[in-house]
Design a protein around this motif. Structure first.
Motif, short mmCIF file in Angstrom:
data_model
loop_
_atom_site.label_atom_id
_atom_site.label_comp_id
_atom_site.label_asym_id
_atom_site.label_seq_id
_atom_site.Cartn_x
_atom_site.Cartn_y
_atom_site.Cartn_z
N THR A 144 -2.32 -7.58 6.55
CA THR A 144 -1.06 -7.94 5.88
C THR A 144 -1.27 -8.97 4.77
O THR A 144 -0.40 -9.18 3.94
CB THR A 144 -0.03 -8.50 6.88
N GLY A 145 -2.45 -9.60 4.75
CA GLY A 145 -2.77 -10.54 3.67
C GLY A 145 -3.58 -9.89 2.56
O GLY A 145 -4.11 -10.57 1.68
N ASP A 146 -3.66 -8.58 2.58
CA ASP A 146 -4.45 -7.81 1.60
C ASP A 146 -3.66 -7.73 0.30
O ASP A 146 -2.59 -7.11 0.25
CB ASP A 146 -4.68 -6.41 2.20
N ASN A 147 -4.20 -8.34 -0.77
CA ASN A 147 -3.43 -8.36 -2.02
C ASN A 147 -3.23 -6.97 -2.59
O ASN A 147 -2.20 -6.68 -3.21
CB ASN A 147 -4.08 -9.30 -3.05
N PHE A 148 -4.15 -6.07 -2.33
CA PHE A 148 -3.97 -4.70 -2.84
C PHE A 148 -2.91 -3.94 -2.03
O PHE A 148 -2.17 -3.13 -2.58
CB PHE A 148 -5.31 -3.95 -2.86
N TYR A 149 -2.84 -4.22 -0.76
CA TYR A 149 -1.74 -3.68 0.05
C TYR A 149 -0.41 -4.20 -0.49
O TYR A 149 0.54 -3.43 -0.70
CB TYR A 149 -1.92 -4.07 1.52
N ASN A 150 -0.38 -5.50 -0.75
CA ASN A 150 0.88 -6.10 -1.21
C ASN A 150 1.26 -5.67 -2.63
O ASN A 150 2.43 -5.68 -2.98
CB ASN A 150 0.81 -7.62 -1.06
N GLN A 151 0.25 -5.27 -3.41
CA GLN A 151 0.52 -4.73 -4.76
C GLN A 151 0.82 -3.22 -4.72
O GLN A 151 0.91 -2.57 -5.76
CB GLN A 151 -0.68 -4.98 -5.67
N LYS A 152 0.92 -2.68 -3.53
CA LYS A 152 1.26 -1.26 -3.32
C LYS A 152 0.22 -0.28 -3.89
O LYS A 152 0.53 0.79 -4.39
CB LYS A 152 2.67 -0.95 -3.88
N GLN A 153 -1.05 -0.68 -3.76
CA GLN A 153 -2.15 0.24 -4.07
C GLN A 153 -2.48 1.13 -2.87
O GLN A 153 -3.07 2.19 -3.02
CB GLN A 153 -3.41 -0.55 -4.46
N LEU A 154 -2.14 0.70 -1.68
CA LEU A 154 -2.60 1.41 -0.47
C LEU A 154 -1.52 2.32 0.11
O LEU A 154 -1.80 3.43 0.55
CB LEU A 154 -3.06 0.38 0.58
N LEU A 155 -0.31 1.87 0.19
CA LEU A 155 0.85 2.66 0.63
C LEU A 155 0.66 3.35 1.99
O LEU A 155 0.97 4.55 2.13
CB LEU A 155 1.20 3.71 -0.45
N PRO A 156 0.19 2.63 3.00
CA PRO A 156 0.03 3.27 4.32
C PRO A 156 1.37 3.72 4.89
O PRO A 156 1.40 4.67 5.68
CB PRO A 156 -0.61 2.16 5.17
N GLU A 157 2.46 3.07 4.48
CA GLU A 157 3.77 3.48 5.00
C GLU A 157 4.11 4.90 4.57
O GLU A 157 4.75 5.65 5.32
CB GLU A 157 4.87 2.52 4.50
N ASN A 158 3.69 5.30 3.37
CA ASN A 158 3.95 6.68 2.92
C ASN A 158 3.18 7.67 3.79
O ASN A 158 3.69 8.75 4.13
CB ASN A 158 3.53 6.85 1.45
N PHE A 159 1.96 7.31 4.14
CA PHE A 159 1.15 8.16 5.03
C PHE A 159 1.80 8.25 6.41
O PHE A 159 1.95 9.35 6.97
CB PHE A 159 -0.26 7.58 5.13
N GLU A 160 2.23 7.11 6.92
CA GLU A 160 2.90 7.11 8.23
C GLU A 160 4.16 7.96 8.23
O GLU A 160 4.46 8.65 9.20
CB GLU A 160 3.29 5.67 8.60
#
Lengths: 289, 289
Positions: A231-247
């Motif tokens: 949750t402290g991943d800056n790329f996650y927070n910048q919406k580069q990863l978008l795991p919620e879309n996968f979920e």
């Protein structure tokens, strides 16, 4: 041992050996480095293989040095195979200009756009040529019938998409901080726009894990998948990863077997990867042993 | 928390936190970086501390990233403290000319020769000023009564000598590929010759682990010490480490409790360190917990 590989180093670690290998690739038309961790020899039984696909900018060495998969792989009796993240030395215009495109950023796809389509065939390399070469050279040690795949960030995208595109090729998949929906994030838009071009968006969807879940899987189908994101991943927070879309795709499709964990405070680095390496080895081991 | 430290980064890893700290040192008259791994919080009990002294060229970051001590320290409930290997930025003539003298090569001694004697006081820094600062700033989390010391190569020399010179300061000592008899090897001759000069050889003996065993310990005395050395270590094979001399001194003096293990094929790198990090954490934990 007949081998197409040149062995550049053999390093004792965690009771086994890390081999630094190099070979010529037909898929990429370049030399390719690859690292292979062999766990301690266990009688004459062949060991299964976990492929680790690395993230942007990495070579096979980064995770070999800082990921600590070997500690758990040694105990479980798994080999770990680390491909490189792109062709190197193709010397195409702009291939060294940015950290997220060109060298170190092959995205595990086969480029269709000029000038990338001659060399940037990382999908064919990882799914066909590299296993062919590795199981050819180390067939006495490695069991080609038991292979799983994992990866980090861009390599997590690679692991998820190559698993979904190749039913039966891998027994399980997992990912650390994966790019889950590249068609919808800046990294993926740049990479797919460059390697595939803008015209045929079916190429984009065909290499997007979130789209592939919807296209390839049916309700009730099993996807043996573990994902960790900090949750402290800056790329996650910048919406580069978008795991919620996968979920969401997993949930809406009715796919079973997927675990996505959000790890408090963890960042995008190898401090995160190494902290959960044991869990990802054990996830693979459930399906490989 | 009152602190003389500036916190440059706080990184989640293995359930705990790695703090990258910096402070001004009176001992070295320079700023000093230091890393501190805090294991997962365990109620309100203070945790013991294992000091890791790094080898030539290293900063506090090398072992923090590649040493794999945090996996075992997290499980055991130990903090790990990583000092730097020398003052930096003193800007003395020749202090950046070689990898084995000057910056990155402080040898954990107090220099007495010009021009080094103003800044190169790593012994005072590690044994007095740094613990004072760390237990001052983190006194609510760390137990200053329970400290052990370990290290690699030059840092193994540091761990062994600081343990032997300061009875009662550390509960145990261990070392990976330590320089065991610096007065007799090229690295040590260069370092001691430069930092102490050639005239007073009692200074050399006073910071030489093999000499200190003979000078400081008596027959039957306990030295709670674990040493690992790789047989594929090129520096071992070039006789920079000389663990056999240390073993001979231990045996001839009649000291108890020392284990020296020769690990087949292992080299001098972090692949070696990380492979045995758990053993060294567990060795310390026996005396700290």
């Amino acid at each position: 041992m007949a081998s197409t590989f040149e062995t550049k180093a053999t390093i004792a670690t965690f009771g086994g050996k890390l081999l630094k290998l190099s070979h010529k690739s037909n898929a990429t038309q370049t030399p390719m480095d690859v690292n292979l961790y062999l766990p301690p020899a266990s009688n004459d039984r062949k060991v299964p293989v976990l492929i680790f696909l690395s993230g942007l900018t990495c070579t096979p060495n980064n995770c070999s040095e800082k990921g600590f998969f070997h500690a758990a792989a040694s105990k479980a009796g798994l080999a770990v195979l680390y491909p490189d993240t792109s062709p190197r030395g193709a010397d195409l215009p702009g291939d060294k200009d940015s950290y997220d495109f060109g060298e170190g950023a092959g995205f595990y796809i086969n480029a269709t756009a000029e000038p990338w389509k001659k060399h940037y065939h990382m999908e064919t390399y990882v799914t066909q040529e590299l296993p062919e070469a590795v199981f050819g050279a180390f067939g006495d040690k490695l069991d080609r019938a038991r292979v799983s795949i994992t990866g980090h960030s861009m390599g997590g995208h690679g692991a998820l998409t190559l698993y979904l595109k190749n039913p039966g090729m891998y027994r399980s998949v997992s990912a650390l901080a994966p790019i889950c929906n590249p068609s919808q994030c800046p990294w993926g838009e740049k990479a797919f726009g460059g390697y595939f071009g803008q015209d045929d968006k079916s190429l984009w969807a065909g290499s997007d894990a979130t789209e592939l879940v919807r296209a390839k899987l049916k309700s009730g189908e099993e996807l043996p998948c573990l994902i960790d994101v900090g949750t402290g991943d800056n790329f996650y927070n910048q919406k580069q990863l978008l795991p919620e879309n996968f979920e969401k795709a997993v949930k809406e499709t009715g796919v079973k077997g997927v675990t996505v964990r959000y790890q408090p405070d963890y960042d995008h680095s190898y401090f995160f990867i190494s902290s959960f390496a044991e869990d990802h080895v054990q996830h693979a081991a459930k399906y490989l042993l």
